[in-house]
Write an enzyme that holds these catalytic residues in place. Structure first.
Site, PDB file in Angstrom:
ATOM      1  N   LYS A  71       0.806  -1.226   0.000  1.00  0.00           N
ATOM      2  CA  LYS A  71       0.000   0.000   0.000  1.00  0.00           C
ATOM      3  C   LYS A  71       0.844   1.283   0.000  1.00  0.00           C
ATOM      4  CE  LYS A  71      -4.251  -1.832   2.012  1.00  0.00           C
ATOM      5  NZ  LYS A  71      -5.337  -1.630   2.976  1.00  0.00           N
ATOM      6  N   ASP A 107     -10.081   2.978   1.722  1.00  0.00           N
ATOM      7  CA  ASP A 107     -10.276   2.318   3.028  1.00  0.00           C
ATOM      8  C   ASP A 107     -10.946   3.278   4.014  1.00  0.00           C
ATOM      9  OD1 ASP A 107      -9.210  -0.220   2.566  1.00  0.00           O
ATOM     10  OD2 ASP A 107      -7.165   0.433   2.990  1.00  0.00           O
ATOM     11  N   GLY A 131      -4.629   0.789  18.304  1.00  0.00           N
ATOM     12  CA  GLY A 131      -3.705   0.517  17.218  1.00  0.00           C
ATOM     13  C   GLY A 131      -3.127   1.795  16.629  1.00  0.00           C
TER      14      GLY A 131
HETATM   15  P1  NAP Z   1      -0.382  -3.218  10.853  1.00  0.00           P
HETATM   16  O1  NAP Z   1       0.008  -1.995  10.121  1.00  0.00           O
HETATM   17  O2  NAP Z   1       0.514  -4.403  10.858  1.00  0.00           O
HETATM   18  O3  NAP Z   1      -0.658  -2.768  12.405  1.00  0.00           O
HETATM   19  C1  NAP Z   1      -0.898  -3.743  13.382  1.00  0.00           C
HETATM   20  C2  NAP Z   1      -1.359  -3.055  14.672  1.00  0.00           C
HETATM   21  O4  NAP Z   1      -1.682  -4.102  15.617  1.00  0.00           O
HETATM   22  C3  NAP Z   1      -0.306  -2.194  15.341  1.00  0.00           C
HETATM   23  O5  NAP Z   1      -0.915  -1.145  16.044  1.00  0.00           O
HETATM   24  C4  NAP Z   1       0.355  -3.186  16.309  1.00  0.00           C
HETATM   25  O6  NAP Z   1       0.966  -2.586  17.422  1.00  0.00           O
HETATM   26  C5  NAP Z   1      -0.869  -3.950  16.775  1.00  0.00           C
HETATM   27  N1  NAP Z   1      -0.509  -5.262  17.290  1.00  0.00           N
HETATM   28  C6  NAP Z   1      -0.121  -6.348  16.573  1.00  0.00           C
HETATM   29  N2  NAP Z   1       0.109  -7.398  17.401  1.00  0.00           N
HETATM   30  C7  NAP Z   1      -0.133  -6.962  18.666  1.00  0.00           C
HETATM   31  C8  NAP Z   1      -0.084  -7.550  19.946  1.00  0.00           C
HETATM   32  N3  NAP Z   1       0.259  -8.844  20.099  1.00  0.00           N
HETATM   33  N4  NAP Z   1      -0.418  -6.814  21.025  1.00  0.00           N
HETATM   34  C9  NAP Z   1      -0.785  -5.515  20.883  1.00  0.00           C
HETATM   35  N5  NAP Z   1      -0.856  -4.880  19.693  1.00  0.00           N
HETATM   36  C10 NAP Z   1      -0.520  -5.591  18.596  1.00  0.00           C
HETATM   37  O7  NAP Z   1      -1.797  -3.781  10.352  1.00  0.00           O
HETATM   38  P2  NAP Z   1      -2.976  -2.960   9.650  1.00  0.00           P
HETATM   39  O8  NAP Z   1      -2.816  -3.011   8.181  1.00  0.00           O
HETATM   40  O9  NAP Z   1      -3.079  -1.649  10.328  1.00  0.00           O
HETATM   41  O10 NAP Z   1      -4.259  -3.881   9.990  1.00  0.00           O
HETATM   42  C11 NAP Z   1      -4.782  -3.950  11.310  1.00  0.00           C
HETATM   43  C12 NAP Z   1      -6.069  -4.772  11.297  1.00  0.00           C
HETATM   44  O11 NAP Z   1      -7.083  -4.100  10.550  1.00  0.00           O
HETATM   45  C13 NAP Z   1      -5.895  -6.150  10.647  1.00  0.00           C
HETATM   46  O12 NAP Z   1      -6.531  -7.110  11.483  1.00  0.00           O
HETATM   47  C14 NAP Z   1      -6.632  -6.047   9.332  1.00  0.00           C
HETATM   48  O13 NAP Z   1      -7.227  -7.277   8.991  1.00  0.00           O
HETATM   49  C15 NAP Z   1      -7.703  -5.003   9.660  1.00  0.00           C
HETATM   50  N6  NAP Z   1      -8.119  -4.255   8.442  1.00  0.00           N
HETATM   51  C16 NAP Z   1      -9.428  -4.394   8.036  1.00  0.00           C
HETATM   52  C17 NAP Z   1      -9.855  -3.704   6.910  1.00  0.00           C
HETATM   53  C18 NAP Z   1     -11.286  -3.852   6.453  1.00  0.00           C
HETATM   54  O14 NAP Z   1     -11.581  -3.521   5.301  1.00  0.00           O
HETATM   55  N7  NAP Z   1     -12.183  -4.290   7.296  1.00  0.00           N
HETATM   56  C19 NAP Z   1      -8.973  -2.884   6.192  1.00  0.00           C
HETATM   57  C20 NAP Z   1      -7.650  -2.770   6.649  1.00  0.00           C
HETATM   58  C21 NAP Z   1      -7.240  -3.464   7.778  1.00  0.00           C
HETATM   59  P3  NAP Z   1       2.549  -2.195  17.372  1.00  0.00           P
HETATM   60  O15 NAP Z   1       2.612  -0.885  16.650  1.00  0.00           O
HETATM   61  O16 NAP Z   1       2.919  -2.110  18.792  1.00  0.00           O
HETATM   62  O17 NAP Z   1       3.242  -3.303  16.645  1.00  0.00           O
END
Ligand code: NAP
Length: 289
Positions: A71, A107, A131
């Site tokens: 992205k 998004d 997050g």
């Molecule tokens: P990302 O950039 O990898 O960010 C992950 C986030 O989760 C960070 O804030 C991270 O914290 C936190 N995290 C991961 N493991 C953790 C743990 N064990 N304990 C506490 N915090 C933890 O991922 P993303 O792209 O933002 O996506 C996040 C979620 O949104 C995913 O589940 C994805 O499926 C969902 N999503 C859904 C849509 C939709 O259309 N519905 C669209 C986009 C994303 P740190 O910064 O501390 O690592």
């Protein structure tokens, strides 16, 4: 739909893409709109996103969605980037123009339409955002531009939340995002909040995990919106409901980011009825009809 010499192609680039639900959205919309259009996933190997975009342009591919991990990387391959996508720092939709693709971020607007469809308001609201990753960053930006009163951004890694909050506050000219470490959630003032769950904690198969499990936290939540849609009901949603709140998953966000992409590619407006039909197709596909 019959594929013929005039059928147009849209698709998804990312890695992995095998489990994507996007074909269900776009192929349902094409069918309902009577458009001769097919949507297919294209796995792209690391380091080849530039070639993928150039190749798609050469093949006349009408539009592409972009997913993890490209992205941000894809931005270097585009002819033009919409101002909102540039501010968010991520592109999830490419629209073919003369001489290359223009990048958009649907998004954020997708989440907004999903929230509107559930009767949820951002303007004037007190929000807790869990997050500070790619998705949460877009949510923070959305909350700031749509007039949230205050947003407590809680993240495991505090300095990431601090960086994102500073950036979003500066870009939107509003000092509304307040960073906090997850373990300091008790510092959030008493009140009733809309909580948006934007971490990857609780995503299948880790269905019994939530980033916060403390009862006192959920007493402050009147509505929980999880961006995750697999499982259908996350632990965060279960905890929100157990404390009397309403809870929603992220499938409508996925739906509407796709609907907006489809509108951009085809220069049409999708009716609520057609969007709902795509939603029902998604639910059926994942066994939640
Ligand atoms: P990302 O950039 O990898 O960010 C992950 C986030 O989760 C960070 O804030 C991270 O914290 C936190 N995290 C991961 N493991 C953790 C743990 N064990 N304990 C506490 N915090 C933890 O991922 P993303 O792209 O933002 O996506 C996040 C979620 O949104 C995913 O589940 C994805 O499926 C969902 N999503 C859904 C849509 C939709 O259309 N519905 C669209 C986009 C994303 P740190 O910064 O501390 O690592």
């Amino acid at each position: 739909m019959e594929i013929d010499g005039k059928t147009r192609v849209c698709g998804l680039i990312g890695n992995p893409v095998e489990h994507t639900l996007s074909p269900v959205i776009h192929n349902t919309l094409a069918e309902r709109m009577g458009h001769s259009l097919v949507y297919v996933p294209f796995p792209v190997e690391a380091g080849r996103v530039d070639q993928a975009v150039a190749g798609a342009d050469a093949l006349g591919i009408l539009g592409l969605n972009v997913t993890v991990p490209y992205k941000s990387d894809v931005m270097a391959s585009l002819k033009e980037i919409d101002a909102l996508a540039r501010d968010i720092g991520a592109v999830n939709t490419l629209v073919r123009t003369n001489g290359g693709y223009k990048g958009y971020n649907t998004d954020m607007e997708g989440l907004y339409r999903a929230m509107l469809s559930e009767g949820l308001t951002i303007s004037g609201s007190e929000i807790i955002l869990l997050g500070a990753g790619g998705a949460a960053r877009a949510v923070a930006y959305l909350c700031a531009v749509k007039g949230a009163e205050r947003v407590y951004m809680l993240n495991r890694t505090l300095d990431k939340a601090q960086r994102v909050a500073a950036e979003v506050n500066a870009k939107t000219g509003r000092r509304v995002i307040e960073p906090l470490a997850v373990e300091d959630h008790a510092a959030i003032p008493a009140g009733r909040y809309l909580a948006i769950q934007g971490t990857s904690v609780g995503l299948a198969p880790n269905v019994d995990e939530a980033v916060i499990t403390d009862d006192a936290f959920y007493d402050k939540v009147h509505t929980g919106f999880d961006l995750i849609y697999s499982p259908w009901e996350t632990k965060f949603m279960r905890l929100t409901k157990a404390h009397g709140g309403k809870a929603y998953n992220g499938l409508k966000m996925l739906l509407y980011q796709g609907v907006i992409a489809y509108e951009l590619w085809n220069g049409v407006l999708i009716s609520d009825e057609d969007a709902l039909a795509a939603y029902e197709a998604l639910r059926k596909h994942i066994g939640q009809a």
